[in-house]
Design a protein around this motif. Structure first.
Motif, short mmCIF file in Angstrom:
data_model
loop_
_atom_site.label_atom_id
_atom_site.label_comp_id
_atom_site.label_asym_id
_atom_site.label_seq_id
_atom_site.Cartn_x
_atom_site.Cartn_y
_atom_site.Cartn_z
N ALA A 79 0.85 -1.21 0.00
CA ALA A 79 0.00 0.00 0.00
C ALA A 79 0.87 1.25 0.00
CB ALA A 79 -0.93 0.00 1.22
N LYS A 80 1.94 1.23 0.80
CA LYS A 80 2.83 2.40 0.89
C LYS A 80 3.67 2.54 -0.38
CE LYS A 80 3.95 4.83 3.39
NZ LYS A 80 3.73 6.23 3.79
N MET A 81 4.18 1.42 -0.88
CA MET A 81 5.03 1.49 -2.07
C MET A 81 4.23 2.03 -3.25
SD MET A 81 7.48 -1.80 -1.99
CE MET A 81 8.40 -2.28 -0.54
N VAL A 149 1.24 5.14 15.97
CA VAL A 149 0.87 5.94 14.81
C VAL A 149 2.07 6.78 14.45
CG1 VAL A 149 -0.59 7.83 13.96
CG2 VAL A 149 -1.60 5.96 15.29
N GLU A 150 2.49 6.70 13.20
CA GLU A 150 3.55 7.60 12.76
C GLU A 150 2.92 8.77 12.02
OE1 GLU A 150 6.67 6.32 9.96
OE2 GLU A 150 7.87 8.02 10.69
N ILE A 151 3.39 9.97 12.33
CA ILE A 151 2.98 11.16 11.59
C ILE A 151 4.15 11.48 10.67
CG2 ILE A 151 2.30 13.59 11.74
CD1 ILE A 151 1.82 11.78 14.88
N GLY A 243 6.83 -0.01 9.91
CA GLY A 243 6.34 0.49 8.61
C GLY A 243 4.83 0.53 8.55
N GLY A 244 4.32 1.49 7.81
CA GLY A 244 2.88 1.68 7.69
C GLY A 244 2.20 0.45 7.10
N ILE A 245 1.11 0.03 7.74
CA ILE A 245 0.36 -1.13 7.28
C ILE A 245 -0.60 -0.71 6.17
CG2 ILE A 245 -1.42 -2.79 8.01
CD1 ILE A 245 -0.03 -2.65 10.84
C1 OOG Z 1 8.03 7.66 3.31
C2 OOG Z 1 7.90 7.13 4.70
C3 OOG Z 1 7.41 5.74 4.69
C4 OOG Z 1 6.28 3.96 6.05
O1 OOG Z 1 5.88 3.57 7.14
O2 OOG Z 1 6.12 3.33 5.01
C5 OOG Z 1 7.02 5.25 6.03
C6 OOG Z 1 6.79 8.38 2.91
O3 OOG Z 1 5.80 7.73 2.54
O4 OOG Z 1 6.80 9.63 2.94
O5 OOG Z 1 7.22 5.82 7.07
#
Ligand code: OOG
Ligand code: MG
Length: 272
Positions: A79-81, A149-151, A243-245
């Motif tokens: 999803a992130k890629m 949670v990552e911001i 990493g973001g799920i």
């Molecule tokens: C890069 C950071 C990616 C994650 O959890 O995949 C990241 C971005 O999307 O700006 O932290």
């Protein structure tokens, strides 16, 4: 992204360029403004160049008194890629200044265009060294896991970047919130945890932890192996995000966010 050149492990930047670019990224991070991606000026920048800039950035923050509290893996889920248009995971460092308490009001005035994502975080009880670190090594070295949670906040205009640039920007790291319920890894199946993200009471994203390289501990093993390439290791006591799920969701002042994790409880925050 022009593939091969950018993904190579060769250093193309001079020491002077590395310092210049780290100052540029630090300015954008600390004063919250967008800059063009670094590859606009240095099209031949490689992944190795990106990490060289990131390492210099880390050196500058630590010299200014920030404390290293851990690391993060990024771009570890499809999803992130897909969202970001890259195909290789990355790592970044986390400092004490990025941590925010659970349930707190998080300022957006010092961020460019923040987005939130749900992650499984690991707290380590043993040092880990690569190369050759495996998922089993990670699980054996883990004290406990907790939801986070990552911001993220890319400093690049329009959240548009390539791998070399985002690595130099420390993987868009900005803030993070750990919370919920800490659990021992033996008590859980880390592949099958469901997560739901709600914004202002509405479900905006959902996923399962296997989205992260099949198993979140796999992402931590990858991170340790990248650290080894950089001549570093993962010390006991580190806080590590895997990493973001789900994809990352934009937030603005007035938004409240709650991430609900199966077995791990929930993490909430609001933005002002
Ligand atoms: C890069 C950071 C990616 C994650 O959890 O995949 C990241 C971005 O999307 O700006 O932290
Ligand atoms: Mg992340």
């Amino acid at each position: 992204m022009s593939g091969e050149a950018i993904q190579s492990n060769e250093l193309t930047l001079s020491r002077e360029d590395i310092v210049r670019l780290s100052e540029r990224v630090e300015g954008a991070q600390t004063r919250a403004y967008a800059i063009p991606k670094l590859t606009d000026e240095y099209p031949a920048m490689t992944i190795a160049d990106g990490y060289a800039v990131q390492t210099e950035l880390r050196r500058r923050y630590l010299a200014a008194g920030h404390r290293l509290v851990g690391w993060k893996a990024g771009l570890t889920s499809k999803a992130k890629m897909q969202q970001m248009g890259v195909n290789v995971p990355s790592i970044g460092f986390l400092t004490d200044r990025m941590a925010r308490p659970e349930n707190s009001a998080i300022s957006t005035a010092d961020l460019v265009h923040p987005r939130v994502e749900c992650e499984v975080a690991f707290v380590m009880k043993k040092d880990l060294h690569g190369p050759g670190c495996t998922r089993e090594d990670v699980l054996d070295a883990t004290d406990y896991v907790l939801p986070a949670v990552e911001i993220i906040d890319s400093r690049f205009s329009g959240f548009k970047f390539d791998l070399a640039s985002v690595i130099a920007d420390n993987g868009s790291s900005a803030r993070f919130v750990g919370g919920g319920r800490a659990r021992y890894v033996e008590e859980l199946d880390l592949r099958t945890l469901g997560v739901v993200m709600e914004k202002n009471g509405e479900m905006v994203a959902m996923g399962a932890s296997a989205a992260v390289l099949g198993h979140p501990a796999e992402a931590i093993a990858m991170l340790v192996n990248i650290l080894a390439d950089m001549g570093e290791h993962l010390p006991a006591g580190s806080f590590v995000m895997s990493g973001g799920i789900t994809e990352a969701i934009p937030v603005k002042p007035g938004d409240s966010v709650i991430a609900r994790f199966q077995e791990l409880g929930s993490v909430s925050m609001r933005f002002v």
